[in-house]
Design an enzyme around this catalytic site. Structure first.
Site, mmCIF file in Angstrom:
data_model
loop_
_atom_site.group_PDB
_atom_site.id
_atom_site.type_symbol
_atom_site.label_atom_id
_atom_site.label_comp_id
_atom_site.label_asym_id
_atom_site.label_seq_id
_atom_site.Cartn_x
_atom_site.Cartn_y
_atom_site.Cartn_z
ATOM 1 N N ILE A 224 0.826 -1.215 0.000
ATOM 2 C CA ILE A 224 0.000 0.000 0.000
ATOM 3 C C ILE A 224 0.857 1.261 0.000
ATOM 4 O O ILE A 224 0.638 2.169 -0.827
ATOM 5 C CB ILE A 224 -1.001 -0.015 1.164
ATOM 6 C CG1 ILE A 224 -1.963 -1.195 1.021
ATOM 7 C CG2 ILE A 224 -1.767 1.301 1.224
ATOM 8 C CD1 ILE A 224 -2.692 -1.263 -0.313
ATOM 9 N N GLU A 243 11.190 6.883 8.662
ATOM 10 C CA GLU A 243 12.022 5.860 9.297
ATOM 11 C C GLU A 243 12.756 5.038 8.239
ATOM 12 O O GLU A 243 13.946 4.774 8.351
ATOM 13 C CB GLU A 243 11.139 4.952 10.151
ATOM 14 C CG GLU A 243 11.824 3.733 10.715
ATOM 15 C CD GLU A 243 10.828 2.785 11.350
ATOM 16 O OE1 GLU A 243 11.134 1.593 11.442
ATOM 17 O OE2 GLU A 243 9.734 3.241 11.746
#
Length: 348
Positions: A224, A243
């Site tokens: 996704i 991140e």
């Protein structure tokens, strides 16, 4: 002037050891951190298991790693106990069976826990780029909690891999901090991009409509987030504070969609704590000054993230309960009731 492999080996020859020789420097009863993601030092890890008969009562800690985690195999319990900061696929079975532990903790808090000594790290096993002319290596594709570990560990053992990209930011470490250097030469593990189906693409297009020009993005792992990135080709001046950095981000930078010009925190810089993706991604990251590697205390801290205007986080949720709590990491179990098959998501 670029130095050759022979140059650094001659300069630091007193530190060069085989993986087996380096592992003998680890005393029993120590907590050992293994480098993260695609920077896992697999030769050192394998030598620790195969040639570490002198070890007993040692604890292994790490985030997600891409290797097989041989230290959690049944029969090694007296030598190693694993504590997961992140339950990856390679340690999931051991954690479920009680042969490994899980420390629930925010990723942004782990570096401060390490540096304060509350989560003591005695030994750091890492993989780095070759030393430069000034004696500095780069932590390469994973800085996350490794930065704090190498800054506080008493013993640092490093594989030196010419295929590890020399990344910029808070990634440099002088050879003086490393006890032993272990030369290796192998490709970094790659994380293949899963093919998108029509449903993935439709979700990606829908989510992309919520992303304005000039937004700063955080993206996670999975189909996704990749589908959303693939649908953002029509945007302009996007930025990144994330991140993890993936191939989808690289593609948008190369197409001029991500410029980082309108970021309010570190404009012009693509901020991340680790890279995971293709060989092309690692090659693109090598000596690329637009990439700013930072520890997870910076990339994942909510107060730091809030300094970015128009901040948008794009992640995949695998399950939602009746109170709207999201589960982001799960596995499926199937149950049969008469003629009906029911799938249930389970937390790792």
């Amino acid at each position: 002037m670029q130095q050759t492999i022979t140059d650094w080996r001659s300069r630091f020859g007193d530190k060069i050891k085989t993986a087996e020789e380096a592992i003998r420097a680890i005393p029993p009863g120590r907590r050992i951190l293994v480098g993260s993601g695609a920077a896992e030092p697999t030769d050192l890890v394998n030598a620790m298991v195969q040639s570490g008969d002198h070890l007993a009562g040692n604890e292994i800690v790490h985030l997600m790693t891409e290797g097989p985690a041989p230290y959690v195999r049944p029969g090694l319990e007296r030598r190693f106990r694993h504590t997961a900061f992140f339950i990856g696929q390679n340690v999931r079975e051991a954690t479920h069976e009680g042969r490994a532990d899980f420390m629930p903790v925010f990723l942004s808090e782990i570096p401060s826990l390490i540096l304060s000594g509350r989560v003591r790290i005695d030994v750091a096993l890492i993989q780095v780029s070759p030393p430069d002319a000034h004696g500095f290596v780069s932590l390469g594709v994973s800085v996350d909690i490794v930065r704090a570990a190498v800054d506080s560990a008493d013993l640092v053992l490093a594989e030196v891999n010419p295929r590890m990209p020399r990344t910029h930011g808070d990634s440099f470490l002088h050879v003086d901090r490393i006890t032993h250097l272990v030369p290796v030469d192998r490709e970094l593990p790659e994380r293949a991009i899963e093919p998108l189906d029509d449903v993935d693409r439709a979700i990606g297009r829908n989510v992309a409509t919520l992303v304005p020009d000039g937004a700063t993005l955080q993206t996670g792992i999975g189909k996704i987030p990749n589908a959303v990135l693939a649908a953002l080709g029509g945007r302009s001046d996007l930025g990144v504070h994330t991140e993890m950095l993936s191939d989808g981000v690289m593609d948008l930078v190369q197409r001029g969609v991500i410029t980082n010009r309108r970021k309010t925190l570190l404009p012009g810089k693509l901020v991340t704590s680790f890279l995971l993706g293709s060989r092309a991604l690692y090659a693109w990251a090598h000596d690329n000054p637009v990439i700013e590697m930072r520890g997870s205390a910076f990339t994942n801290d909510p107060l730091t993230i809030a300094r970015n205007d128009r901040m948008i986080a794009i992640n995949a949720a695998l399950a939602v309960d009746l109170t709207a709590e999201l589960l982001a990491a799960a596995k499926q179990r199937r149950y049969v009731f008469g003629d009906h098959v029911v799938s249930r998501a389970e937390s790792p």
